[in-house]
Design a protein around this motif. Structure first.
Motif, mmCIF file in Angstrom:
data_model
loop_
_atom_site.group_PDB
_atom_site.id
_atom_site.type_symbol
_atom_site.label_atom_id
_atom_site.label_comp_id
_atom_site.label_asym_id
_atom_site.label_seq_id
_atom_site.Cartn_x
_atom_site.Cartn_y
_atom_site.Cartn_z
ATOM 1 N N GLU A 1 0.475 -1.331 0.240
ATOM 2 C CA GLU A 1 -0.340 0.368 -0.130
ATOM 3 C C GLU A 1 1.122 1.472 -0.191
ATOM 4 O O GLU A 1 0.949 2.059 0.776
ATOM 5 C CB GLU A 1 -1.222 0.150 1.731
ATOM 6 N N GLY A 2 1.947 1.061 -1.222
ATOM 7 C CA GLY A 2 2.883 2.943 -1.040
ATOM 8 C C GLY A 2 2.158 4.260 -1.154
ATOM 9 O O GLY A 2 2.090 4.517 -0.889
ATOM 10 N N ARG A 3 0.426 3.915 -1.638
ATOM 11 C CA ARG A 3 0.199 5.240 -2.603
ATOM 12 C C ARG A 3 -0.826 5.657 -1.682
ATOM 13 O O ARG A 3 -1.186 6.588 -0.218
ATOM 14 C CB ARG A 3 -0.543 4.426 -3.158
ATOM 15 N N LEU A 4 -1.127 4.632 -0.579
ATOM 16 C CA LEU A 4 -2.510 4.825 0.996
ATOM 17 C C LEU A 4 -0.855 4.365 2.399
ATOM 18 O O LEU A 4 -1.524 3.829 2.860
ATOM 19 C CB LEU A 4 -3.028 3.489 0.912
ATOM 20 N N GLN A 5 -0.727 5.988 1.847
ATOM 21 C CA GLN A 5 -0.014 5.980 3.856
ATOM 22 C C GLN A 5 -0.677 6.111 4.427
ATOM 23 O O GLN A 5 0.538 5.616 5.605
ATOM 24 C CB GLN A 5 1.373 7.339 3.486
ATOM 25 N N GLN A 6 -1.769 6.349 4.536
ATOM 26 C CA GLN A 6 -2.664 6.997 6.123
ATOM 27 C C GLN A 6 -3.164 6.030 6.034
ATOM 28 O O GLN A 6 -4.282 5.999 6.783
ATOM 29 C CB GLN A 6 -3.843 8.280 5.354
ATOM 30 N N LEU A 7 -2.898 4.500 4.993
ATOM 31 C CA LEU A 7 -3.725 3.388 6.039
ATOM 32 C C LEU A 7 -3.415 3.323 7.863
ATOM 33 O O LEU A 7 -2.892 3.168 7.842
ATOM 34 C CB LEU A 7 -4.196 2.275 5.096
ATOM 35 N N VAL A 8 -4.651 2.867 8.172
ATOM 36 C CA VAL A 8 -4.107 2.210 9.791
ATOM 37 C C VAL A 8 -5.736 1.452 10.285
ATOM 38 O O VAL A 8 -6.633 1.011 9.029
ATOM 39 C CB VAL A 8 -4.958 3.715 10.427
ATOM 40 N N ASN A 9 -5.328 0.671 11.323
ATOM 41 C CA ASN A 9 -5.876 -0.146 11.335
ATOM 42 C C ASN A 9 -7.523 0.860 12.090
ATOM 43 O O ASN A 9 -6.970 1.130 13.173
ATOM 44 C CB ASN A 9 -5.988 -1.299 12.291
ATOM 45 N N GLN A 10 -8.767 0.431 11.951
ATOM 46 C CA GLN A 10 -9.693 1.087 12.990
ATOM 47 C C GLN A 10 -9.120 0.939 14.373
ATOM 48 O O GLN A 10 -9.201 2.363 14.481
ATOM 49 C CB GLN A 10 -10.913 0.409 12.528
ATOM 50 N N PHE A 11 -9.483 -0.405 14.695
ATOM 51 C CA PHE A 11 -9.787 -0.885 16.369
ATOM 52 C C PHE A 11 -8.251 -0.259 17.062
ATOM 53 O O PHE A 11 -8.379 0.356 17.687
ATOM 54 C CB PHE A 11 -9.693 -1.877 16.304
ATOM 55 N N GLU A 12 -7.601 -0.436 15.830
ATOM 56 C CA GLU A 12 -6.143 -0.319 16.703
ATOM 57 C C GLU A 12 -5.909 0.874 16.621
ATOM 58 O O GLU A 12 -5.465 2.101 17.928
ATOM 59 C CB GLU A 12 -4.953 -0.667 15.994
ATOM 60 N N TYR A 13 -6.055 2.181 15.725
ATOM 61 C CA TYR A 13 -5.818 3.956 15.996
ATOM 62 C C TYR A 13 -6.694 3.744 16.863
ATOM 63 O O TYR A 13 -6.390 4.722 17.811
ATOM 64 C CB TYR A 13 -6.253 3.846 14.204
ATOM 65 N N SER A 14 -8.317 4.202 16.901
ATOM 66 C CA SER A 14 -9.072 4.278 17.691
ATOM 67 C C SER A 14 -8.621 4.635 18.990
ATOM 68 O O SER A 14 -8.770 5.543 19.824
ATOM 69 C CB SER A 14 -10.342 3.906 17.037
ATOM 70 N N ASP A 15 -8.258 3.379 19.587
ATOM 71 C CA ASP A 15 -8.205 2.984 21.068
ATOM 72 C C ASP A 15 -6.572 3.684 21.307
ATOM 73 O O ASP A 15 -6.389 4.010 22.184
ATOM 74 C CB ASP A 15 -7.567 1.078 21.086
ATOM 75 N N PHE A 16 -5.534 3.705 20.148
ATOM 76 C CA PHE A 16 -4.564 4.446 20.375
ATOM 77 C C PHE A 16 -4.726 5.755 21.010
ATOM 78 O O PHE A 16 -4.356 7.354 21.815
ATOM 79 C CB PHE A 16 -3.126 4.848 19.460
#
Length: 498
Positions: A415-430
């Protein structure tokens, strides 16, 4: 002492959240929007940009609620753009935001002012206006500058017509009717437009270079994205035992490799290690022969396109690029653009070397929704700009970034172009940890075990989780009751324990 002034640039979903939470901290905040009304990309207009006529959300409304202002009960699972806009208008009215918003203010330039202030140059009614602010929140989103590839090899050799989805509104008789169309891209816009254009075009080809994961939007008559409980992450969010069981028992037997069984679109990455396309209706069009799946493009000569592992070229009349957008802000100079690349944003919000500047709406979840994460980002920005929390030193923020991007490259290798990709569960908990708003599950385990069990095993992720705390006050009990409304019916639960 003069009160500090803050500007929110952009009047979409993220901008409303940013304005609301800055005002909630008793800060002097104003929002500036280029268009004549709020809505951002959800404000339909005939010219380039924003939604097309048939746009609907691809994440269910469970992921769209504001944590303290749910969508109306009668809202469908996947509302259309006009229903989203109506909700945003009601949000602004409910929280008394209208008087703080300025419309038809086009941002021309952002520069550093005196004493670490930001000087913003607006254009309004044909006049240039300069104003200084103590802090800026950029909420213009990820869908402003098209990643148009018509000038890039091999597309620069194509002699037919081309367009980018940023300009698409509805099928055009001159461009699309009875034409052979090639859609380039594997995202949800590509899927939706392939379905829509297949009804008017002679033939539609859809090329996905690296393959794509697809997920059915519904499970029975319930949204599929609400079938993942909080306990899903108990064994880890990536390659865990539940993922492997789900893949072995459900996804592969029912929907095939990559969620489609279509060899040309088989993804290179594992499940949850790349963006998941929730617009799976295109698979039915493939089955009926109305959409022809293809892998990457090998070569183009005039209007003849040759695909990977094929010798015979295909004659194409029109190429529609559904190739996403670039992270670009025209009002920044080259130096500021370098400092505000997504790779330079601490917590994907704060530029390391540019104090008093923040971005909201900068992430894209593998599954989930941008607005649900934008609200948490807005709360985090308000927390920092109000002084209730401080950021680490630039050195420590840079160390965090190095570790973050090293892990990101391992999690999302394709996912070189989608650098902003995150896991919903993980990032929201962070972010919830930073804000100290995570539900106190251990306390609930001992004090209210039934509610702990319901949250952990029986219910999906919702924004209301971050208003619950220990479910003791009236507001916390209200958030819990709203959370309960998002639980699927017992006969429709899958990964959730009944």
């Amino acid at each position: 002492m003069e009160k500090k002034k803050f500007a929110v640039i952009g009047g979409g979903w993220s901008g409303l959240y940013a304005l609301k939470y800055l005002l909630e901290e008793k800060l002097d905040a104003r929002l500036y929007e280029r268009e004549s009304n709020l809505g951002g990309v959800w404000l339909y207009k005939e010219r380039k940009g924003g939604v097309y006529q048939s746009t609907h959300v691809t994440s269910s409304k469970t992921y769209l609620h504001a944590s303290d202002f749910p969508l109306p009960d009668e809202t469908p699972h996947f509302p259309k753009h006009d229903q989203v806009l109506e909700y945003l208008n009601s949000y602004a009215k409910h929280f008394n935001l209208w008087s703080y918003m300025h419309f038809e203010y086009d941002i021309i330039k952002v520069d550093k002012g005196r004493d670490d202030q930001w000087q913003v140059t607006f254009q309004c009614d044909g006049k240039e206006i300069k104003e200084d602010f103590d802090g800026l929140v950029i909420t213009t989103g990820q869908h402003q500058t098209a990643n148009d590839l018509h000038h890039v090899e091999p597309f620069d050799r194509f002699t037919g017509t081309t367009s980018h989805s940023i300009s698409y509104k509805k099928p055009d008789d001159k461009i699309h009717r009875d034409k052979t169309i090639l859609i380039v891209g594997g995202g949800e816009t590509a899927s939706d437009l392939a379905v829509e254009l297949s009804t008017v075009a002679r033939r539609v080809y859809m090329s996905i270079r690296d393959g794509q994961w697809f997920q059915e939007s519904l499970f029975g008559d319930q949204p599929a994205d609400i079938l993942f409980p909080k306990s899903f992450g108990f064994f880890g969010l990536y390659n865990n035992i539940l993922t492997k069981i789900g893949w072995t028992l459900f996804i592969r037997p029912f929907w095939g490799e990559g969620g489609t069984g279509i060899a040309e679109w088989k993804p290179r990455c594992q499940l949850f290690h790349g963006f998941i396309n929730k617009s799976r209706g295109v698979v039915n069009k493939v089955a009926s022969g109305m959409v022809i799946p293809k892998r990457q493009i090998n070569s183009i000569k005039e209007q003849l396109v040759t695909f990977d592992n094929e010798e015979k070229p295909v004659h194409i009349d029109h190429i529609l690029f559904c190739t996403g957008y670039r992270w670009f802000h025209s009002f920044f100079n080259d130096n500021f653009r370098k400092e505000t690349k997504i790779e330079c944003l601490y917590q994907l919000i704060f530029p390391v070397n540019l104090p008093n500047l923040a971005f909201v709406g900068s992430t894209r979840p593998v599954f989930g929704s941008i607005p649900s994460l934008a609200e948490l980002q807005a709360r985090r920005v308000a927390q920092v700009f109000s002084g209730r929390d401080c950021l680490p030193s630039p050195t420590n923020m840079s160390i965090w970034l190095q570790k973050y991007w090293k892990r990101h490259a391992q999690l999302y290798p394709y996912e070189g172009r989608l650098q902003q990709l995150v896991n919903q569960f993980e990032y929201s908990d962070f972010l919830a940890n930073q804000l100290k708003v995570k539900p106190r599950l251990w306390k609930l385990f001992f004090s209210q075990p039934q509610k702990w069990y319901t949250i952990y095993f029986q219910s999906p992720w919702t924004p209301f989780l971050f208003r619950m705390n220990a479910i003791e006050t009236n507001d916390e009990k209200l958030a819990y009751s709203r959370h309960l409304k998002c639980i699927p019916r017992r006969d429709q639960r899958s990964l959730l324990i009944k």
